[in-house]
Design a protein around this motif. Sequence first.
Motif, PDB file in Angstrom:
ATOM      1  N   UNK A 163     -79.405   4.754 -36.657  1.00  0.00           N
ATOM      2  CA  UNK A 163     -80.516   3.808 -36.478  1.00  0.00           C
ATOM      3  C   UNK A 163     -81.661   4.141 -37.439  1.00  0.00           C
ATOM      4  N   UNK A 164     -81.910   5.427 -37.617  1.00  0.00           N
ATOM      5  CA  UNK A 164     -82.986   5.817 -38.540  1.00  0.00           C
ATOM      6  C   UNK A 164     -82.654   5.430 -39.971  1.00  0.00           C
ATOM      7  N   UNK A 165     -81.370   5.520 -40.358  1.00  0.00           N
ATOM      8  CA  UNK A 165     -80.978   5.129 -41.710  1.00  0.00           C
ATOM      9  C   UNK A 165     -81.144   3.632 -41.937  1.00  0.00           C
ATOM     10  N   UNK A 186     -87.723   5.734 -35.754  1.00  0.00           N
ATOM     11  CA  UNK A 186     -88.540   6.679 -36.514  1.00  0.00           C
ATOM     12  C   UNK A 186     -88.765   7.976 -35.760  1.00  0.00           C
ATOM     13  N   UNK A 187     -88.103   8.155 -34.624  1.00  0.00           N
ATOM     14  CA  UNK A 187     -88.319   9.341 -33.822  1.00  0.00           C
ATOM     15  C   UNK A 187     -87.472  10.521 -34.259  1.00  0.00           C
ATOM     16  N   UNK A 188     -87.536  11.567 -33.486  1.00  0.00           N
ATOM     17  CA  UNK A 188     -86.761  12.773 -33.762  1.00  0.00           C
ATOM     18  C   UNK A 188     -85.337  12.605 -33.244  1.00  0.00           C
ATOM     19  N   UNK A 198     -86.456   2.270 -26.782  1.00  0.00           N
ATOM     20  CA  UNK A 198     -87.143   1.141 -27.415  1.00  0.00           C
ATOM     21  C   UNK A 198     -86.403   0.691 -28.675  1.00  0.00           C
ATOM     22  N   UNK A 199     -85.939   1.648 -29.472  1.00  0.00           N
ATOM     23  CA  UNK A 199     -85.201   1.308 -30.690  1.00  0.00           C
ATOM     24  C   UNK A 199     -83.879   0.631 -30.350  1.00  0.00           C
TER      25      UNK A 199
END
Length: 446
Positions: free
Chosen positions: A323-325, A330-332, A343-344
Amino acid sequence: MLLRPLLAAAALTLFGGTLVATVGATSPADSKTANVATPGDFHGYGFDQCLAPTQTAMDAWLRQSPYLAVGIYISGASRACKAQPNLTPTWVSTQLRKGWRLLPITLGPQASCNPRFPRYGRDARISGDPGVHGHYGKARAQGLAEADRTVTAALAIGLSPGSTMWYDLEGFDSTVKRCRESALAFLSAWTRELHVRHYVSGVYSSAGSGIKVLDQARMQTPTAYHLPDQIWIARWDGQANTSTTYIGEAGWRPGGRMKQYLGGHNETWGGVTINIDRNYLSLGTPAAPAETHCRGLEVDFADYPRVTATSEPGMTKAMQCLLSEQKAYAGRLTGTLDAATLAAMSAWQTAHGLHARTYWSRRAWMSLLATGRQPTLKVGSTGPAVRDLQRTLNAAIPGTDLPVNGIFGPRTDIALRGWQIAVHRTSYGVANADTWATLASGLRPS
């Protein structure tokens, strides 16, 4: 094997048991083109036709056909399709950029005992004159000259050094000594000169004549000739492999054979009909570059089950990483379904037409793994997009258990076709734009 001096930029590569010269993109001979060498390492299906197809036809066949390699006649006074209106530097670079593997063919002088040549009256046969010392010097000179003409033609349309040039030696009576030995002398000089010019040598011929003669030379007089690095066996037995009873199993293996296993016939893909021969290629050793995600986090799994609050942290971290990619988280990488992760997940599912859940379903995995602009893939494809496809298929159907290696081989083909059948899509074994969109929608068997 004795070679004339090589450029300093050249590297020696092993092809079919023979060391040959290849060069990098920065060599002087390659300075005018950024095209990759072709066909390179490839195990998959190809077709050949005398006339290079139009761009419209190539695009339709890329989207729908099982083929990813195409034979094109670029040189030789005896070829039937001397006029090649579509075969331009732009055509070549476009096909290579889109993932096609090209098989450049020369049909020049033919065996001295072949009754069907000369074809046009002025095109030469291979000289059957053994000369004073029985070395068939005239045939060797012809082979050298033909290699030079081929390289000139190749460079003119952007076929880079390191590419395989194929000589088409049509079937002949191999029991005629001068005919057989002059053909070997010709092909030996062809190979030697291609090596000097930093190209890979390939020979196409019928299994029972030219290929058999080359294999006998390999076994009986291996130092007498410069043997081709790769062979293209014409044997219309309907078997999509590279075997034939005419030659031993050891020659040009691994990675030095292809076979034309079905002769001229019409096929229609994407509404475009072409009269073709079918081929199966087993050239080189396919590989895909290594990947790293989130500083080495494991994201490749045999299965992608539902992620819940009780799931093991590794799978949850993989979801967070991917998901971050996609700039969706934007979390850890906590390995837990904390507030930021939930939330993401909700935002992603809503944006991709899925029900917002407090868990991460197989459908959600599919949407994440297959998202983005993806190229057309089929047997023979390699690279990051193949890994995406393999991960997505592992998520789609439990028990698929594909290795995520970036190589589209038989197992990936079977898995893709199985999914296409299960979700009532046409089973082409091709991951095209429609396939990617359907995978990204999370469509699974009901």
